[in-house]
Motif scaffolding. Structure first.
Motif, PDB file in Angstrom:
ATOM      1  N   VAL A   3     -43.092  -9.893  68.176  1.00 41.99           N
ATOM      2  CA  VAL A   3     -43.981  -8.877  68.733  1.00 41.99           C
ATOM      3  C   VAL A   3     -44.941  -8.472  67.644  1.00 41.99           C
ATOM      4  O   VAL A   3     -44.530  -8.045  66.579  1.00 41.99           O
ATOM      5  N   SER A   4     -46.191  -8.648  67.868  1.00 39.82           N
ATOM      6  CA  SER A   4     -47.126  -8.168  66.863  1.00 39.82           C
ATOM      7  C   SER A   4     -48.096  -7.218  67.534  1.00 39.82           C
ATOM      8  O   SER A   4     -48.458  -7.393  68.700  1.00 39.82           O
ATOM      9  N   TYR A   5     -48.473  -6.199  66.785  1.00 37.81           N
ATOM     10  CA  TYR A   5     -49.428  -5.250  67.341  1.00 37.81           C
ATOM     11  C   TYR A   5     -50.781  -5.608  66.755  1.00 37.81           C
ATOM     12  O   TYR A   5     -51.403  -4.855  66.040  1.00 37.81           O
ATOM     13  N   SER A   6     -51.152  -6.823  67.042  1.00 39.76           N
ATOM     14  CA  SER A   6     -52.345  -7.357  66.418  1.00 39.76           C
ATOM     15  C   SER A   6     -53.594  -6.746  67.027  1.00 39.76           C
ATOM     16  O   SER A   6     -53.545  -6.042  68.023  1.00 39.76           O
ATOM     17  N   CYS A   7     -54.681  -7.030  66.410  1.00 36.95           N
ATOM     18  CA  CYS A   7     -55.913  -6.425  66.877  1.00 36.95           C
ATOM     19  C   CYS A   7     -56.569  -7.304  67.918  1.00 36.95           C
ATOM     20  O   CYS A   7     -57.646  -7.833  67.718  1.00 36.95           O
ATOM     21  N   MET A   8     -55.845  -7.528  69.010  1.00 32.59           N
ATOM     22  CA  MET A   8     -56.417  -8.267  70.121  1.00 32.59           C
ATOM     23  C   MET A   8     -57.271  -7.313  70.936  1.00 32.59           C
ATOM     24  O   MET A   8     -56.849  -6.803  71.953  1.00 32.59           O
ATOM     25  N   LEU A  46     -48.684   3.607  68.472  1.00 30.54           N
ATOM     26  CA  LEU A  46     -49.821   4.320  69.083  1.00 30.54           C
ATOM     27  C   LEU A  46     -50.876   4.689  68.048  1.00 30.54           C
ATOM     28  O   LEU A  46     -51.590   5.684  68.189  1.00 30.54           O
ATOM     29  N   ARG A  47     -50.941   3.887  66.986  1.00 32.71           N
ATOM     30  CA  ARG A  47     -51.971   4.085  65.964  1.00 32.71           C
ATOM     31  C   ARG A  47     -52.054   5.529  65.479  1.00 32.71           C
ATOM     32  O   ARG A  47     -53.105   6.169  65.546  1.00 32.71           O
ATOM     33  N   GLY A  48     -50.900   6.057  65.049  1.00 32.11           N
ATOM     34  CA  GLY A  48     -50.883   7.399  64.462  1.00 32.11           C
ATOM     35  C   GLY A  48     -50.590   8.517  65.439  1.00 32.11           C
ATOM     36  O   GLY A  48     -50.650   9.684  65.072  1.00 32.11           O
ATOM     37  N   VAL A  56     -48.436   9.698  79.987  1.00 31.35           N
ATOM     38  CA  VAL A  56     -48.314   8.457  80.743  1.00 31.35           C
ATOM     39  C   VAL A  56     -48.903   7.394  79.826  1.00 31.35           C
ATOM     40  O   VAL A  56     -49.978   7.579  79.271  1.00 31.35           O
ATOM     41  N   TYR A  57     -48.168   6.325  79.596  1.00 28.19           N
ATOM     42  CA  TYR A  57     -48.647   5.295  78.683  1.00 28.19           C
ATOM     43  C   TYR A  57     -48.725   3.961  79.400  1.00 28.19           C
ATOM     44  O   TYR A  57     -48.120   3.767  80.454  1.00 28.19           O
ATOM     45  N   GLU A  58     -49.477   3.076  78.795  1.00 34.05           N
ATOM     46  CA  GLU A  58     -49.616   1.742  79.357  1.00 34.05           C
ATOM     47  C   GLU A  58     -49.270   0.721  78.286  1.00 34.05           C
ATOM     48  O   GLU A  58     -49.745   0.816  77.164  1.00 34.05           O
ATOM     49  N   ILE A 116     -47.462  -7.026  72.723  1.00 37.27           N
ATOM     50  CA  ILE A 116     -47.504  -5.823  73.549  1.00 37.27           C
ATOM     51  C   ILE A 116     -48.430  -4.822  72.868  1.00 37.27           C
ATOM     52  O   ILE A 116     -48.286  -4.552  71.683  1.00 37.27           O
ATOM     53  N   GLU A 117     -49.383  -4.319  73.632  1.00 33.13           N
ATOM     54  CA  GLU A 117     -50.243  -3.278  73.089  1.00 33.13           C
ATOM     55  C   GLU A 117     -50.005  -1.998  73.863  1.00 33.13           C
ATOM     56  O   GLU A 117     -50.055  -1.979  75.090  1.00 33.13           O
ATOM     57  N   TRP A 118     -49.724  -0.922  73.129  1.00 36.01           N
ATOM     58  CA  TRP A 118     -49.419   0.367  73.751  1.00 36.01           C
ATOM     59  C   TRP A 118     -50.637   1.273  73.685  1.00 36.01           C
ATOM     60  O   TRP A 118     -51.296   1.358  72.654  1.00 36.01           O
ATOM     61  N   ASN A 119     -50.907   1.959  74.789  1.00 32.96           N
ATOM     62  CA  ASN A 119     -52.011   2.913  74.819  1.00 32.96           C
ATOM     63  C   ASN A 119     -51.617   4.152  75.606  1.00 32.96           C
ATOM     64  O   ASN A 119     -50.840   4.058  76.558  1.00 32.96           O
ATOM     65  N   ILE A 120     -52.175   5.282  75.208  1.00 34.67           N
ATOM     66  CA  ILE A 120     -51.973   6.495  75.998  1.00 34.67           C
ATOM     67  C   ILE A 120     -52.912   6.422  77.189  1.00 34.67           C
ATOM     68  O   ILE A 120     -54.110   6.207  77.028  1.00 34.67           O
ATOM     69  N   TRP A 121     -52.358   6.560  78.369  1.00 34.09           N
ATOM     70  CA  TRP A 121     -53.187   6.583  79.572  1.00 34.09           C
ATOM     71  C   TRP A 121     -53.681   8.001  79.790  1.00 34.09           C
ATOM     72  O   TRP A 121     -54.856   8.261  79.993  1.00 34.09           O
ATOM     73  N   LYS A 122     -52.764   8.942  79.710  1.00 32.64           N
ATOM     74  CA  LYS A 122     -53.127  10.324  79.958  1.00 32.64           C
ATOM     75  C   LYS A 122     -52.037  11.241  79.417  1.00 32.64           C
ATOM     76  O   LYS A 122     -50.865  10.912  79.485  1.00 32.64           O
ATOM     77  N   GLN A 123     -52.455  12.358  78.875  1.00 36.57           N
ATOM     78  CA  GLN A 123     -51.486  13.361  78.464  1.00 36.57           C
ATOM     79  C   GLN A 123     -51.527  14.490  79.479  1.00 36.57           C
ATOM     80  O   GLN A 123     -52.593  14.891  79.938  1.00 36.57           O
ATOM     81  N   SER A 124     -50.351  14.961  79.861  1.00 34.07           N
ATOM     82  CA  SER A 124     -50.294  15.945  80.927  1.00 34.07           C
ATOM     83  C   SER A 124     -49.199  16.946  80.607  1.00 34.07           C
ATOM     84  O   SER A 124     -48.077  16.569  80.309  1.00 34.07           O
TER      85      SER A 124
END
Ligand SMILES: [Zn+2]
Ligand SMILES: [Zn+2]
Length: 175
Positions: A3-8, A46-48, A56-58, A116-124
């Motif tokens: 698993v790499s969190y590469s800069c794709m 999540l880059r810091g 909610v994350y994706e 796998i790249e993780w991103n915040i979709w929304k904070q609620s």
């Protein structure tokens, strides 16, 4: 497992992280002091911002054949949720824990490399809910619906129960 969190950085994820940034500016996190406790900041999923709560994350899983999003949520901090996910990717005992872990194990059984790249979709904020509904659960369901059929999640997850308090929350019916 690799698993790499590469800069794709495809266009999609650039737009997404841009949107996430705008969203965070509008909705500053309550935990202003510490947003990441990774020893290696460069490896932060999540880059810091791995300590973000009520999000909610994706997770975008990219293999040689395709790229599919998975939508999830966490009531507590993301890092704990993330640890559970990575545990389920490593340990076959937890293969069936989530639709995401089933997907990862299916890729592994084919010998497929993936990222796998993780991103915040929304904070609620789960504490500022409309009576009878849970913002966080609602956002997750909207995210699943918006990703249409590309999503790893099952439609039945739209019927899952809220675990963020005792209040009844509005459930969406699958279309
Ligand atoms: Zn971190
Ligand atoms: Zn909820």
């Amino acid at each position: 497992m690799k698993v790499s969190y590469s800069c794709m950085k495809n266009m999609d994820s650039i737009i997404k992280s841009h949107n996430a940034r705008i969203m965070r500016q509008n909705n500053p996190t309550t935990n202003a002091t510490k947003t990441c406790n990774c020893r290696d900041k460069g490896a932060c999923p999540l880059r810091g911002e791995c300590l973000a709560d009520s999000i909610v994350y994706e997770a975008t899983v990219t293999s040689s054949s395709d790229s599919q999003p998975y939508v999830g949520l966490n009531g507590g901090d993301f890092k704990s949720r993330y640890r559970n996910h990575t545990k389920s990717f490593r340990n076959k005992k937890y293969e069936k824990e989530t639709e995401l872990s089933k997907h990862i194990w299916a890729l592994k059984s084919k010998g497929s490399d993936y990222t796998i790249e993780w991103n915040i979709w929304k904070q609620s904020d789960t504490h500022q809910r409309e009576p009878g509904s849970c913002n966080l659960c609602m956002e997750e369901k909207l995210a699943i619906i918006q990703s249409k059929d590309r999503c790893i999640n099952k439609r039945t997850e739209l019927l899952s129960h809220c675990r963020h308090g005792n209040r009844k929350h509005t459930r969406l019916k699958p279309r």
